[in-house]
Design a protein around this motif. Structure first.
Motif, PDB file in Angstrom:
ATOM      1  N   ASP A   1      37.787 -57.533  24.738  1.00  0.00           N
ATOM      2  CA  ASP A   1      37.680 -56.126  24.450  1.00  0.00           C
ATOM      3  C   ASP A   1      38.567 -55.949  23.307  1.00  0.00           C
ATOM      4  O   ASP A   1      39.462 -56.542  23.213  1.00  0.00           O
ATOM      5  CB  ASP A   1      37.830 -55.735  25.910  1.00  0.00           C
ATOM      6  CG  ASP A   1      36.985 -55.329  26.866  1.00  0.00           C
ATOM      7  OD1 ASP A   1      36.231 -55.740  26.962  1.00  0.00           O
ATOM      8  OD2 ASP A   1      37.837 -54.820  27.436  1.00  0.00           O
TER       9      ASP A   1
ATOM     10  N   TRP B   1      41.100 -53.640  22.871  1.00  0.00           N
ATOM     11  CA  TRP B   1      42.046 -52.455  23.179  1.00  0.00           C
ATOM     12  C   TRP B   1      42.632 -52.136  21.825  1.00  0.00           C
ATOM     13  O   TRP B   1      43.159 -51.184  22.330  1.00  0.00           O
ATOM     14  CB  TRP B   1      42.992 -53.799  24.065  1.00  0.00           C
ATOM     15  CG  TRP B   1      42.457 -54.341  25.222  1.00  0.00           C
ATOM     16  CD1 TRP B   1      42.298 -55.363  25.704  1.00  0.00           C
ATOM     17  CD2 TRP B   1      42.704 -53.424  26.351  1.00  0.00           C
ATOM     18  NE1 TRP B   1      41.450 -55.376  26.998  1.00  0.00           N
ATOM     19  CE2 TRP B   1      42.184 -54.285  27.165  1.00  0.00           C
ATOM     20  CE3 TRP B   1      42.828 -51.774  26.867  1.00  0.00           C
ATOM     21  CZ2 TRP B   1      41.649 -53.747  28.951  1.00  0.00           C
ATOM     22  CZ3 TRP B   1      42.560 -51.916  28.107  1.00  0.00           C
ATOM     23  CH2 TRP B   1      42.505 -52.614  29.034  1.00  0.00           C
TER      24      TRP B   1
ATOM     25  N   ASP C   1      44.696 -48.632  33.159  1.00  0.00           N
ATOM     26  CA  ASP C   1      44.475 -49.777  33.343  1.00  0.00           C
ATOM     27  C   ASP C   1      46.379 -50.380  33.585  1.00  0.00           C
ATOM     28  O   ASP C   1      46.892 -51.134  32.733  1.00  0.00           O
ATOM     29  CB  ASP C   1      44.282 -50.871  31.909  1.00  0.00           C
ATOM     30  CG  ASP C   1      43.275 -50.156  32.024  1.00  0.00           C
ATOM     31  OD1 ASP C   1      41.806 -50.316  32.069  1.00  0.00           O
ATOM     32  OD2 ASP C   1      42.570 -49.860  30.587  1.00  0.00           O
TER      33      ASP C   1
ATOM     34  N   ASN D   1      47.758 -47.393  30.123  1.00  0.00           N
ATOM     35  CA  ASN D   1      47.235 -47.012  28.647  1.00  0.00           C
ATOM     36  C   ASN D   1      47.261 -46.075  29.087  1.00  0.00           C
ATOM     37  O   ASN D   1      47.305 -45.055  31.053  1.00  0.00           O
ATOM     38  CB  ASN D   1      45.656 -47.324  28.604  1.00  0.00           C
ATOM     39  CG  ASN D   1      45.170 -46.734  27.631  1.00  0.00           C
ATOM     40  OD1 ASN D   1      45.651 -46.107  26.908  1.00  0.00           O
ATOM     41  ND2 ASN D   1      43.557 -46.850  27.981  1.00  0.00           N
TER      42      ASN D   1
ATOM     43  N   TRP E   1      50.485 -45.428  25.158  1.00  0.00           N
ATOM     44  CA  TRP E   1      50.758 -46.915  25.452  1.00  0.00           C
ATOM     45  C   TRP E   1      51.472 -47.806  25.534  1.00  0.00           C
ATOM     46  O   TRP E   1      52.768 -47.709  24.834  1.00  0.00           O
ATOM     47  CB  TRP E   1      49.164 -47.865  25.549  1.00  0.00           C
ATOM     48  CG  TRP E   1      49.942 -48.484  24.401  1.00  0.00           C
ATOM     49  CD1 TRP E   1      50.286 -49.392  23.637  1.00  0.00           C
ATOM     50  CD2 TRP E   1      49.118 -48.057  22.965  1.00  0.00           C
ATOM     51  NE1 TRP E   1      50.683 -49.668  22.245  1.00  0.00           N
ATOM     52  CE2 TRP E   1      49.920 -48.611  21.710  1.00  0.00           C
ATOM     53  CE3 TRP E   1      48.948 -46.289  22.410  1.00  0.00           C
ATOM     54  CZ2 TRP E   1      49.590 -48.401  20.297  1.00  0.00           C
ATOM     55  CZ3 TRP E   1      47.825 -46.282  21.159  1.00  0.00           C
ATOM     56  CH2 TRP E   1      48.556 -47.174  20.574  1.00  0.00           C
TER      57      TRP E   1
ATOM     58  N   ASP F   1      44.605 -58.127  20.403  1.00  0.00           N
ATOM     59  CA  ASP F   1      43.439 -58.241  21.503  1.00  0.00           C
ATOM     60  C   ASP F   1      43.802 -59.039  22.798  1.00  0.00           C
ATOM     61  O   ASP F   1      42.948 -58.607  23.610  1.00  0.00           O
ATOM     62  CB  ASP F   1      42.181 -57.701  20.932  1.00  0.00           C
ATOM     63  CG  ASP F   1      42.099 -56.193  19.997  1.00  0.00           C
ATOM     64  OD1 ASP F   1      43.140 -55.163  20.995  1.00  0.00           O
ATOM     65  OD2 ASP F   1      41.358 -55.779  19.264  1.00  0.00           O
TER      66      ASP F   1
ATOM     67  N   GLN G   1      40.455 -48.952  21.206  1.00  0.00           N
ATOM     68  CA  GLN G   1      40.114 -48.082  22.413  1.00  0.00           C
ATOM     69  C   GLN G   1      40.989 -47.235  22.618  1.00  0.00           C
ATOM     70  O   GLN G   1      41.519 -46.161  22.822  1.00  0.00           O
ATOM     71  CB  GLN G   1      39.958 -49.142  22.980  1.00  0.00           C
ATOM     72  CG  GLN G   1      39.806 -47.830  24.666  1.00  0.00           C
ATOM     73  CD  GLN G   1      39.643 -48.514  25.965  1.00  0.00           C
ATOM     74  OE1 GLN G   1      39.241 -49.919  26.367  1.00  0.00           O
ATOM     75  NE2 GLN G   1      40.476 -48.225  27.382  1.00  0.00           N
TER      76      GLN G   1
ATOM     77  N   HIS H   1      44.977 -58.560  31.195  1.00  0.00           N
ATOM     78  CA  HIS H   1      43.812 -58.188  32.188  1.00  0.00           C
ATOM     79  C   HIS H   1      43.127 -59.469  32.688  1.00  0.00           C
ATOM     80  O   HIS H   1      42.572 -59.211  34.344  1.00  0.00           O
ATOM     81  CB  HIS H   1      42.253 -58.001  31.624  1.00  0.00           C
ATOM     82  CG  HIS H   1      42.475 -56.640  32.161  1.00  0.00           C
ATOM     83  ND1 HIS H   1      41.457 -56.954  32.250  1.00  0.00           N
ATOM     84  CD2 HIS H   1      42.324 -55.276  32.348  1.00  0.00           C
ATOM     85  CE1 HIS H   1      40.587 -56.037  33.981  1.00  0.00           C
ATOM     86  NE2 HIS H   1      41.433 -55.000  33.137  1.00  0.00           N
TER      87      HIS H   1
ATOM     88  N   LEU I   1      46.437 -59.370  25.442  1.00  0.00           N
ATOM     89  CA  LEU I   1      46.240 -58.355  26.893  1.00  0.00           C
ATOM     90  C   LEU I   1      44.392 -58.170  27.411  1.00  0.00           C
ATOM     91  O   LEU I   1      44.560 -58.762  28.942  1.00  0.00           O
ATOM     92  CB  LEU I   1      45.622 -56.433  25.993  1.00  0.00           C
ATOM     93  CG  LEU I   1      45.575 -55.677  26.445  1.00  0.00           C
ATOM     94  CD1 LEU I   1      46.315 -55.727  28.219  1.00  0.00           C
ATOM     95  CD2 LEU I   1      45.603 -54.183  26.526  1.00  0.00           C
ATOM     96  N   ASN I   2      43.700 -58.969  26.623  1.00  0.00           N
ATOM     97  CA  ASN I   2      42.660 -59.309  27.383  1.00  0.00           C
ATOM     98  C   ASN I   2      42.933 -60.714  28.498  1.00  0.00           C
ATOM     99  O   ASN I   2      42.683 -60.897  29.769  1.00  0.00           O
ATOM    100  CB  ASN I   2      40.804 -60.088  26.377  1.00  0.00           C
ATOM    101  CG  ASN I   2      40.906 -58.759  25.996  1.00  0.00           C
ATOM    102  OD1 ASN I   2      40.031 -57.943  26.458  1.00  0.00           O
ATOM    103  ND2 ASN I   2      40.559 -59.431  24.299  1.00  0.00           N
TER     104      ASN I   2
END
Length: 136
Positions: A32, A34, A72, A59, A45, A14, A37, A21, A17-18
């Protein structure tokens, strides 16, 4: 692009990826979750890694039937304009088709039309959008 490894349902943290992003979209790093999710709501993904780590992600949520969506699409700024996002979409489309999806949907801002229509092969359709947040 030979130094990039693309993986369907590839592993990522996570935190990674945060950070990706935030770098790609120019905002603060959020917390988040991820993995939760995508594990709970997505067909799959695609991750893209280079020698330094995670450089791309897309995603692919779905309805459990014949419809999947692109959501995303993220590429690290240092790796943009090298075809990574296009390859992320290609891998996503291959796996959505393999899961018997018939349609792959995408929404995007107007400036991304050449990418989605020309580079990725999407075609224009009529669609609707309903904004659900109250207006101030």
């Amino acid at each position: 692009m030979s130094d990039i490894a693309y993986t369907w349902r590839g592993s990522f943290t996570d935190a990674a990826l945060n950070l990706l992003h935030a770098e790609a979209f120019g905002h603060d790093v959020f917390g988040d979750k991820w993995n939760d999710q995508v594990s709970n709501h997505s067909l799959g993904w695609v991750t893209a890694h280079d020698g330094a780590g995670l450089v791309g992600f897309v995603n692919v949520p779905w309805d459990g039937g014949i419809h999947a969506w692109i959501q995303d699409v993220i590429v690290a700024p240092r790796q943009q304009r090298r075809g990574i996002a296009t390859r992320l979409i290609e891998v996503a489309a291959e796996h959505a088709a393999a899961a018997d999806c018939e349609w792959l949907h995408v929404d995007f801002d107007a400036q991304l039309r050449p990418f989605y229509f020309d580079a990725c092969g999407f075609r224009p359709t009529d669609a609707g959008l309903l904004y659900l947040r109250p207006r101030a």
